[in-house]
Design an enzyme around this catalytic site. Structure first.
Site, PDB file in Angstrom:
ATOM      1  N   ASP B 333       0.947  -1.348   0.021  1.00 38.03           N
ATOM      2  CA  ASP B 333      -0.065  -0.031  -0.235  1.00 38.03           C
ATOM      3  C   ASP B 333       0.854   1.347  -0.042  1.00 38.03           C
ATOM      4  O   ASP B 333       2.201   1.265   0.358  1.00 38.03           O
ATOM      5  CB  ASP B 333      -0.735  -0.065   1.420  1.00 38.03           C
ATOM      6  CG  ASP B 333      -2.035  -0.892   1.226  1.00 38.03           C
ATOM      7  OD1 ASP B 333      -2.634  -0.892   0.185  1.00 38.03           O
ATOM      8  OD2 ASP B 333      -2.607  -1.334   2.094  1.00 38.03           O
ATOM      9  N   ASP B 674      -5.359  -2.957   4.747  1.00 39.49           N
ATOM     10  CA  ASP B 674      -5.720  -2.573   6.025  1.00 39.49           C
ATOM     11  C   ASP B 674      -7.075  -2.864   5.925  1.00 39.49           C
ATOM     12  O   ASP B 674      -7.898  -3.145   7.007  1.00 39.49           O
ATOM     13  CB  ASP B 674      -5.167  -1.135   6.450  1.00 39.49           C
ATOM     14  CG  ASP B 674      -5.158  -0.193   5.363  1.00 39.49           C
ATOM     15  OD1 ASP B 674      -6.043  -0.650   4.396  1.00 39.49           O
ATOM     16  OD2 ASP B 674      -4.454   0.822   5.486  1.00 39.49           O
ATOM     17  N   ASP B 678      -9.484  -5.967   1.703  1.00 38.29           N
ATOM     18  CA  ASP B 678      -8.182  -6.455   1.470  1.00 38.29           C
ATOM     19  C   ASP B 678      -8.054  -7.825   1.812  1.00 38.29           C
ATOM     20  O   ASP B 678      -7.205  -8.478   1.411  1.00 38.29           O
ATOM     21  CB  ASP B 678      -7.062  -5.624   2.210  1.00 38.29           C
ATOM     22  CG  ASP B 678      -6.850  -4.235   1.460  1.00 38.29           C
ATOM     23  OD1 ASP B 678      -7.135  -3.947   0.353  1.00 38.29           O
ATOM     24  OD2 ASP B 678      -6.504  -3.247   2.302  1.00 38.29           O
TER      25      ASP B 678
END
Lengths: 305, 980
Positions: B333, B674, B678
């Protein structure tokens, strides 16, 4: 996807054993196998050399006449002839087949004790007919050549000598056994102190004798054991001290260990009678774990028919 | 609209007040179950436990135990004295399996518990209307039909349809990945429940405003619940280390079984009794199975897990420790992982010049040139035209750590000015605010009017900030070096260039301007009216630009370059705008300074994108929209062709596609995440990494690892640890396997040469589970031999944990050397007691016969059975001691696989010495202290401890030579065959 992989794996497995493209057996080409095998031949060759070398060096530190340590073998065991499985002598007096192995065993054992085997005077020495002192024969090496050996007259075993009765009493249901103390180099058994002995043994006490005594193992068998005859050197039921110490296989190759023959002339038939034989001496000890140390027990099971 | 919905709200409320009592709610609760996500179905504890009992080598040992009991039964029936030995042996073997099973189970339970603590967070509360009362209820008590009230900062307690809203905005990022808050109203705007504005979803957060809604779905029936169950549908892949250990178990079990069966056949054909042959088989199995090894591996992994936890990587699944080490692609990310997750001023433009600001985490000063009077003016605007404030009571905290009330940009500006000017609140107090227009989306500017802090200057100061182009429209002059100059086209051009440049860096740019209101028109008493705007808002003086970005964490560039040298591809996957994503990727090195994307090349060569040779571009920035239209093959091509990839504007669902694409390349993929959605990607990945701070519970549940500080650099530390443990496990296994040969050879030689048994089965267990345990764990503490972050990730298919070289070198070389050493000791013991080696061959039957009590030795002495057995036990002790001594050498040589021990340092790993001393200590205790009557290890002279020492030295020297040749002749025959 998983199935595809498995298939793939199968193919690989076959290919691994013999890959015809690369001419590989088990993942290696001929040349590669040769190299690796050559390596291992050399490697193991060297290792074998090192192994043999170290063993040889170790053997150099060990005397050929006496072992370095004797803590595991002493004090000596007491054993009997005939040698039997499960410490049991079972036979039928009327069936010669049933006691043949015992008789053969005894006969074979006593062959070395025959008079004609003890004629060479270079080897044998007459040590008298009665128990006497230890016979020290010098240091434990061959500087003075081989050591002499005391004669042991087979006749001393009388009824159990096999000279008069080739069946050692088994035919009559009066079996003989021979009792001997295990050989231990340099071991000098010490005659027992009077007080510790059973009265029967006391009767024939001799300061140079390791007496042997057999009796019923269990109290309730006491009346079933009947008469026990002992035949030993000069009529003594024990081992004379002049046979000790033993100088080992190399110095006394024809050493005759002293024997005591024990004949049970009146055993109760058709039942198991358990007998214990014991040798007595100050340095002869008994152990709960080792049932053959200084004593042994044996079962008699004589069938009447 | 507002008034209508308010009415509706009141109406509905009345209905529910009268019709929705607690009792009805209880009924529905009983029907639907609590409003909570069903945790992923846990394997029943008993199943887990039983799995440990039959996994790994346990089956082999159970077979051994079964054989022992069978032979006990047979021997007992035959009346053999020693029958009970086999009973005990079976019991010991069973105990070994059960104890190691319990141990492994305990270890696993312990690591699961760490995670369990995560899910036990404070129970969520919800404000519910029931029985005509507002009540605080635990959120899991909600039922369909409940009316709940939410306000800014709350987590939405269920899927709710909104019936009243006031400026309500929700953050749906955990659901859709969209990071911009979305406004919510009562209006039905779309058929798709995910798109319509009047539904707020469970587990998302309300960012601002208030709302009231009716619960329409609870628990697993919520949208999130459905995604979560989707996640549990994604199968858990076996971890690489699990595959490796399985491979190793197969290998050892294969060796054990084939040698066992081979020697069973040999012994049967050598006319051994079947029963004896079975007993040999047990011995061979016990000797071959490294009983303590799996426990050792578990301990080593959990030690590493502990070490990693200290470095902020919390490992949920022990095996993930190593998986991280074999990672070849990290999909990371951006926000919060690569970046600091806070806006920070990065650049300034004034006096026609761009200045860079310090964006590090712990800035205390700014070093750009602050002498220009333009800066003084700009800093004043920045300070005054800002509504953000520090929460009180944080004076002792560093500025960057203080909590601010205000939006991200204003927070950035507040902290920036606090760092440079000091006490901002005081400055604001001295420049009293008299009027203000807050930022709104129609104006796109923010304005405030202040008194000045100069008591002689009675003018008011108007300050304004906003979208640069809008601000510039309102200006007629521009400040250059403190002087107002007319804003001509040349200056406007300069502004445009600067604006484009800053925007091109992916930064959010704000323009600042001011105007001193003339004293005559705006006297001290002037009443400003913000509604009628009775003051000028044009012909202002432009002062400068400030641009902000969420800057990369300072440790990240280093970590990325470490990944690069470690052969790990870092792919950025973000929901952000491509320009921002690319800028961050460039600044952290995910896209290196020299590489270009297709678009860059097109721009440089001034040709259309289609004409660019795609192979020339090493980097790629892929937009989520493009990704949506791509086939799997096209994605594969991108992943294959480009070394540096950024996925921007991606939805979390696309993350799963990217992960699968990477796995199709044969990569071991680590993925960070997070949000709730996901979770499928986290599960699918070889190692899912959830964020400890920003992560949702669902993400943490699906992940194998939790990053406590959300920092990308921690992943890299984890990779390092993972690689180290892989190397060290290799060493541990090599160490453990070696002595198996020294335990096995006695059996084989006993069978073939009929010598007295050199080592007992129980004695073998003393080694495997006694002396060897601590040393093999100690190898887990070994430092890396070289920079492990300088080599490529291991190839799953080729670089095995236990490869042929390791097995062959341990079994056929060091193992055999150990056996030779132990046999020398064995023969020495027997020779010194009266049995010279030559007399020992072929004596087995007589030696073991109970009937022979006048067994003759080499000197003519006669031995009773017990005396022989006791000697045999002494031999066991000597053999045991020799193996132990040589295992010390084995332990030392296993410290390295390539380097000389002297280079690695004998004393650097202190734990190895603990291992060595424990090994010798345990051996001493076993031989000299624990000597109960039936203990098969009677002590014997201390000299036998030294017989094997030359062989231990030989092992060390030989291994040093091996390593020397490997270093000297890399790639040679020797290197290929001897390096494991």
């Amino acid at each position: 996807m998983a199935r595809g992989k498995a298939k793939d794996g199968d193919g690989n497995w076959k290919k691994f054993i013999w890959n015809s493209e690369k001419k590989e057996l088990l993942g290696r080409t001929g040349g590669s196998w040769f190299k690796i095998l050559l390596f291992y031949v050399i490697f193991y060759g060297c290792l074998a050399g090192i192994f043999i070398g170290t063993i040889q060096v170790m053997l150099l530190t060990v005397s050929e006449f006496e072992p370095k340590y004797q803590d595991r073998v002493a004090p000596p065991g007491l054993t009997q002839v005939p040698q039997v499985q499960k410490t049991e002598i079972a036979f039928t007096a009327s069936d010669p087949k049933s006691y043949e192995p015992y008789v053969k065993n005894l006969e074979k054992f006593l062959r070395d004790y025959s008079a004609e085997q003890q004629t060479e005077n270079i080897v044998f020495q007459d040590c008298g007919d009665t128990p006497s002192e230890y016979k020290e024969r010098g240091p434990y090496n061959d500087i003075q050549g081989q050591k002499k050996v005391c004669k042991f007259k087979r006749e001393w075993l009388e009824n159990c000598s096999g000279l008069n009765d080739p069946y050692f009493g088994y035919k009559d249901g009066k079996p003989c056994i021979l009792v001997k103390l295990n050989r231990i180099i340099g071991f000098k058994p010490q005659a027992p102190v009077n007080e510790s002995l059973p009265p029967e043994v006391m009767a024939k006490y001799n300061p140079n004798l390791i007496p042997v005594h057999c009796f019923a193992k269990r109290e309730e068998d006491a009346d079933k054991i009947g008469t026990v005859e002992y035949y030993g050197m000069g009529g003594y039921p024990g081992f004379g001290l002049q046979y000790y110490p033993y100088y080992g296989k190399l110095l006394q190759p024809r050493y005759l260990q002293p024997l005591v023959a024990v004949q049970f002339t009146n055993l109760t038939y058709d039942m198991e009678v358990r007998v214990e034989c014991k040798a007595y001496g100050q340095n002869i000890v008994y152990s709960d774990k080792d049932r053959f140390q200084g004593r042994f027990d044996i079962k008699f099971d004589i069938k009447s028919s | 609209g507002k008034s209508r919905s308010e009415k509706l709200h009141l109406k509905q409320r009345q209905i529910f007040i009268s019709e929705f009592p607690d009792a009805r709610a209880a009924e529905i609760l009983a029907r639907d179950g609590p409003n909570a996500l069903t945790p992923p179905k846990a394997t029943p504890e008993i199943v887990k436990f039983l799995k440990q009992m039959i996994g790994g080598f346990s089956i082999l040992l159970w077979i051994g135990a079964a054989f022992s009991w069978i032979s006990f039964g047979i021997q007992l029936a035959q009346g053999v004295d020693s029958a009970f030995d086999n009973l005990y042996l079976g019991v010991v073997l069973a105990l070994v399996v059960i104890l190691t099973g319990i141990f492994a189970y305990y270890q696993e339970a312990k690591s699961t518990n760490i995670m369990a603590s995560f899910s036990k967070m404070i129970p969520q509360q919800a404000l519910v209307l029931r029985d005509a009362e507002k009540k605080e209820l635990p959120a899991d008590q909600l039922v369909v039909g409940d009316i709940v009230e939410i306000k800014g900062g709350d987590r939405i307690p269920a899927d709710i349809r909104l019936i009243f809203t006031q400026g309500c905005k929700v953050d749906n990022s955990s659901l859709t990945g969209e990071s911009e808050p979305q406004s919510r109203s009562c209006d039905f705007t779309h058929e798709n429940p995910l798109e319509t504005r009047n539904i707020a979803f469970y587990s998302t957060t309300c960012v601002e405003g208030t709302a009231t809604g009716i619960v329409i779905n609870t628990g697993d029936r919520t949208i999130i619940g459905r995604i979560a169950s989707l996640a549990s549908g994604v199968g858990n892949e076996k971890t690489p280390i699990a595959i490796e250990i399985e491979h190793f178990v197969y290998l050892v079990a294969g060796v054990a079984i084939s040698i066992g069966v081979l020697f069973f056949i040999i012994s049967v054909s050598m006319r051994y009794k079947i029963l004896d042959s079975i007993i040999f088989l047990i011995g061979i199995i016990v000797a071959n199975v490294p009983e303590g090894l799996l426990a050792t591996v578990t301990v080593s992994l959990s030690l590493t897990a502990k070490r990693m936890a200290k470095k902020n990587c919390l490992v949920k699944n022990l095996e993930a420790v190593e998986t991280l080490g074999s990672t070849s692609i990290i999909c990371s990310d951006k926000t919060g992982t690569l970046t600091q997750n806070r806006m920070t001023v990065a650049h300034l433009w004034f006096d026609n010049q761009i200045y860079s600001a310090d964006t590090s985490e712990d800035q205390t000063t700014q070093s750009f040139d602050q002498s220009s009077p333009s800066w003084a003016a700009l800093s004043k605007i920045v300070t005054l035209c800002n509504r953000a404030e520090f929460r009180p009571g944080q004076e002792n905290l560093p500025i960057m750590k203080r909590v601010v009330v205000g939006d991200a940009s204003e927070t950035a500006l507040l902290k920036f000015s606090e760092v440079i000017l000091g006490d901002v609140m005081n400055i604001r107090a001295q420049n009293k605010k008299v009027a203000e227009i807050p930022f709104n989306s129609t104006n796109k500017f923010q304005l405030s009017i202040h008194e000045t802090d100069d008591p002689h200057d009675k003018r008011f100061l108007l300050v304004m900030k906003g979208a640069p182009e809008r601000i510039l429209e309102r200006c007629s002059t521009i400040m250059i070096n403190g002087k107002e100059e007319p804003l001509d086209s040349e200056k406007a051009e300069a502004f445009q260039t600067a604006y484009m440049e800053l925007g091109g860096m992916g930064e959010r740019v704000l323009g600042f301007c001011h105007l001193y209101l003339p004293e005559n028109e705006f006297p001290e008493t002037f009443q400003f009216d913000t509604d009628s705007m009775n003051f000028p808002t044009s012909n202002l003086c432009f002062v400068g630009l400030l641009s902000m970005i969420d800057p990369p964490r300072s440790t990240v560039p280093d970590a990325v370059s470490k990944c690069r040298s470690a052969g790990i591809k870092v792919i950025m996957v973000t929901g952000d705008h491509p320009i921002t994503a690319k800028a961050i990727a460039k600044s952290v090195g995910i896209i290196s300074a020299t590489s270009e994307t297709v678009e860059d090349i097109a721009k440089r060569l001034n040709i259309p994108v289609e004409q660019v040779n795609r192979r020339e571009a090493t980097a790629a920035v892929v937009n989520g929209m493009e990704l949506k239209e791509m086939s799997a093959e096209q994605l594969d091509e991108i992943l294959r062709e480009h070394a540096e990839i950024v996925f921007a504007r991606t939805s979390p669902q696309q993350k799963l596609i990217i992960v699968e694409g990477c796995q199709r390349q044969g990569a071991v993929v680590a993925v960070t995440g997070d949000g709730v959605n996901d979770s499928p990607a986290l599960k699918k990945a070889d190692i899912g990494i959830a964020m400890g701070i920003a992560g949702s519970d669902a993400a943490k549940n699906a992940a194998d690892m939790v990053l406590l500080d959300d920092n990308f650099a921690s992943i890299v530390t984890g990779v390092e640890e993972g690689r180290l443990i892989f190397d060290n496990l290799k060493k541990t296994i090599a160490y453990t396997l070696t002595k198996n040969i020294a335990e096995l050879c006695p059996f084989l030689i006993y069978i073939i040469a009929s010598i007295p048994m050199p080592i007992g089965t129980i004695t073998i267990l003393f080694i495997d589970l006694g002396t060897d345990i601590i040393p093999s764990v100690a190898l887990a503490y070994e430092k890396a031999e070289s920079d492990i972050m300088n080599r490529r990730p291991r190839n799953k298919r080729r670089d095995r944990l236990v490869n042929e070289q390791l097995a062959v070198y341990s079994y056929l070389q060091i193992g055999i050397m150990q056996s030779v050493g132990a046999f020398v000791t064995y023969f020495t013991v027997y020779a010194e007691q009266g049995f010279l080696p030559s007399t020992l061959l072929g004596v087995r039957v007589d030696w073991e016969s109970n009937a022979i009590n006048d067994f003759e030795d080499s000197y003519g002495q006669q031995w009773t059975k017990y005396q022989r057995t006791y000697l045999q036990w002494t031999g066991y002790t000597a053999f045991f001691v020799s193996i132990t001594i040589q295992q010390v050498a084995d332990l030392i040589i296993r410290k390295t696989r390539r380097n000389s021990i002297f280079r690695q340092g004998l004393f650097r790993n202190k734990v190895i010495w603990v291992g060595i001393f424990s090994q010798i200590g345990i051996a001493l205790i076993l031989t000299y202290v624990l000597v109960p009557p039936s203990f098969p290890c009677p002590p014997r002279g201390f000299q036998y401890w030294f017989v094997a020492v030359p062989f231990a030295i030989l092992i060390w020297v030989y291994d040093e030579i091996r390593k020397l040749l490997i270093r000297r002749y890399p790639g040679s025959w020797w290197d290929k065959n001897m390096y494991y």
